[in-house]
Scaffold this motif. Structure first.
Motif, PDB file in Angstrom:
ATOM      1  N   TRP A  69      -4.376 -30.276   3.619  1.00 13.89           N
ATOM      2  CA  TRP A  69      -4.475 -31.732   3.558  1.00 13.89           C
ATOM      3  C   TRP A  69      -3.199 -32.461   3.975  1.00 13.89           C
ATOM      4  CZ3 TRP A  69      -0.941 -33.943   0.398  1.00 13.89           C
ATOM      5  CH2 TRP A  69      -0.468 -33.215  -0.684  1.00 13.89           C
ATOM      6  N   ILE A  70      -2.042 -31.761   4.000  1.00 18.42           N
ATOM      7  CA  ILE A  70      -0.805 -32.479   4.328  1.00 18.42           C
ATOM      8  C   ILE A  70      -0.805 -33.034   5.749  1.00 18.42           C
ATOM      9  CG2 ILE A  70       0.550 -31.184   2.645  1.00 18.42           C
ATOM     10  CD1 ILE A  70       1.991 -29.870   5.051  1.00 18.42           C
ATOM     11  N   ASN A  71      -1.581 -32.442   6.627  1.00 20.61           N
ATOM     12  CA  ASN A  71      -1.630 -32.940   8.008  1.00 20.61           C
ATOM     13  C   ASN A  71      -2.646 -34.063   8.192  1.00 20.61           C
ATOM     14  OD1 ASN A  71       0.481 -31.439   8.931  1.00 20.61           O
ATOM     15  ND2 ASN A  71      -0.763 -29.804   9.778  1.00 20.61           N
ATOM     16  N   GLN A  72      -3.202 -34.538   7.109  1.00 17.36           N
ATOM     17  CA  GLN A  72      -4.104 -35.705   7.154  1.00 17.36           C
ATOM     18  C   GLN A  72      -3.338 -36.912   6.604  1.00 17.36           C
ATOM     19  OE1 GLN A  72      -7.303 -34.236   4.728  1.00 17.36           O
ATOM     20  NE2 GLN A  72      -8.230 -33.134   6.432  1.00 17.36           N
ATOM     21  N   LYS A  73      -2.227 -37.251   7.270  1.00 15.82           N
ATOM     22  CA  LYS A  73      -1.298 -38.252   6.764  1.00 15.82           C
ATOM     23  C   LYS A  73      -1.951 -39.584   6.439  1.00 15.82           C
ATOM     24  CE  LYS A  73       3.259 -37.501   7.925  1.00 15.82           C
ATOM     25  NZ  LYS A  73       4.461 -37.780   8.664  1.00 15.82           N
ATOM     26  N   GLN A  74      -2.727 -40.098   7.367  1.00 10.56           N
ATOM     27  CA  GLN A  74      -3.305 -41.427   7.150  1.00 10.56           C
ATOM     28  C   GLN A  74      -4.265 -41.423   5.962  1.00 10.56           C
ATOM     29  OE1 GLN A  74      -2.111 -44.195   8.821  1.00 10.56           O
ATOM     30  NE2 GLN A  74      -3.124 -45.097   7.047  1.00 10.56           N
ATOM     31  N   LYS A  75      -5.004 -40.348   5.792  1.00  9.72           N
ATOM     32  CA  LYS A  75      -5.904 -40.234   4.642  1.00  9.72           C
ATOM     33  C   LYS A  75      -5.120 -40.272   3.334  1.00  9.72           C
ATOM     34  CE  LYS A  75      -9.509 -37.281   2.728  1.00  9.72           C
ATOM     35  NZ  LYS A  75     -10.272 -36.039   2.875  1.00  9.72           N
ATOM     36  N   ILE A  76      -3.968 -39.595   3.284  1.00  8.40           N
ATOM     37  CA  ILE A  76      -3.138 -39.570   2.080  1.00  8.40           C
ATOM     38  C   ILE A  76      -2.505 -40.936   1.841  1.00  8.40           C
ATOM     39  CG2 ILE A  76      -1.127 -38.516   0.966  1.00  8.40           C
ATOM     40  CD1 ILE A  76      -3.674 -36.710   1.223  1.00  8.40           C
ATOM     41  N   ILE A  77      -2.002 -41.550   2.898  1.00  7.08           N
ATOM     42  CA  ILE A  77      -1.415 -42.894   2.771  1.00  7.08           C
ATOM     43  C   ILE A  77      -2.462 -43.887   2.273  1.00  7.08           C
ATOM     44  CG2 ILE A  77      -0.433 -44.819   4.085  1.00  7.08           C
ATOM     45  CD1 ILE A  77       1.015 -42.630   5.787  1.00  7.08           C
ATOM     46  N   ASP A  78      -3.657 -43.813   2.831  1.00  7.50           N
ATOM     47  CA  ASP A  78      -4.747 -44.687   2.372  1.00  7.50           C
ATOM     48  C   ASP A  78      -5.074 -44.434   0.903  1.00  7.50           C
ATOM     49  OD1 ASP A  78      -4.879 -45.762   4.923  1.00  7.50           O
ATOM     50  OD2 ASP A  78      -6.681 -44.630   5.504  1.00  7.50           O
ATOM     51  N   ALA A  79      -5.045 -43.161   0.490  1.00  6.46           N
ATOM     52  CA  ALA A  79      -5.331 -42.823  -0.910  1.00  6.46           C
ATOM     53  C   ALA A  79      -4.246 -43.372  -1.832  1.00  6.46           C
ATOM     54  CB  ALA A  79      -5.469 -41.306  -1.076  1.00  6.46           C
ATOM     55  N   ILE A  80      -2.997 -43.349  -1.392  1.00  7.78           N
ATOM     56  CA  ILE A  80      -1.895 -43.906  -2.182  1.00  7.78           C
ATOM     57  C   ILE A  80      -2.085 -45.411  -2.329  1.00  7.78           C
ATOM     58  CG2 ILE A  80       0.595 -44.391  -2.173  1.00  7.78           C
ATOM     59  CD1 ILE A  80       0.894 -41.537  -0.838  1.00  7.78           C
ATOM     60  N   HIS A  81      -2.393 -46.088  -1.247  1.00  5.00           N
ATOM     61  CA  HIS A  81      -2.668 -47.532  -1.321  1.00  5.00           C
ATOM     62  C   HIS A  81      -3.840 -47.814  -2.254  1.00  5.00           C
ATOM     63  CE1 HIS A  81       0.236 -48.994   1.586  1.00  5.00           C
ATOM     64  NE2 HIS A  81      -0.152 -48.080   2.448  1.00  5.00           N
ATOM     65  N   GLY A  82      -4.872 -46.993  -2.156  1.00  4.70           N
ATOM     66  CA  GLY A  82      -6.046 -47.158  -3.014  1.00  4.70           C
ATOM     67  C   GLY A  82      -5.721 -46.954  -4.486  1.00  4.70           C
ATOM     68  N   GLU A  83      -4.865 -45.985  -4.781  1.00  7.05           N
ATOM     69  CA  GLU A  83      -4.472 -45.730  -6.170  1.00  7.05           C
ATOM     70  C   GLU A  83      -3.641 -46.888  -6.714  1.00  7.05           C
ATOM     71  OE1 GLU A  83      -4.120 -43.755  -9.890  1.00  7.05           O
ATOM     72  OE2 GLU A  83      -5.575 -43.678  -8.250  1.00  7.05           O
ATOM     73  N   PHE A  84      -2.749 -47.426  -5.908  1.00  6.12           N
ATOM     74  CA  PHE A  84      -1.993 -48.611  -6.336  1.00  6.12           C
ATOM     75  C   PHE A  84      -2.937 -49.782  -6.620  1.00  6.12           C
ATOM     76  CE2 PHE A  84       2.238 -47.299  -4.273  1.00  6.12           C
ATOM     77  CZ  PHE A  84       2.813 -47.016  -5.492  1.00  6.12           C
TER      78      PHE A  84
END
Length: 109
Positions: A69-84
């Motif tokens: 999953w680390i190479n799915q950067k935008q997905k992780i960034i979106d998830a961080i924004h969603g969690e905030f």
């Protein structure tokens, strides 16, 4: 003085000692949802003036063993924004200047 931070998730690449430990189940890697939670916890306490230079690391796909999953950067960034958004928080929400120990305020025993 610190002006920015880079976050880096532990990952396993082929041909390393870490690969051997991973294959022997001697280390545990974070799932993406765990990482998102930890990142948000950290950022909520981070000085809001600090620049976030990296939210998630990546690795060459042919070398990366885990977590994929680390190479799915935008997905992780979106998830961080969603969690905030879910928490109604952001970087620095819980930051307090007086919570940072300095050489001047600490005594040596």
């Amino acid at each position: 003085p610190i002006q920015g931070v880079k976050l880096h998730v532990l990952h396993v690449t082929r041909g390393t000692k870490l690969q051997q430990l991973y294959e022997e189940d001697k280390i545990k890697l974070l799932e993406s949802d765990e990482y998102v939670c930890f990142v948000c916890d950290f950022l909520e306490h981070l000085n809001p003036a600090f620049v976030i230079m990296r939210l998630v690391s990546n690795a060459k796909p042919d070398l990366l063993l885990a977590p994929q999953w680390i190479n799915q950067k935008q997905k992780i960034i979106d998830a961080i924004h969603g969690e905030f958004k879910r928490r109604h928080t952001k970087q620095g929400t819980y930051f307090q200047d007086d919570s940072i120990p300095s050489c001047k305020t600490q005594s040596i025993h």
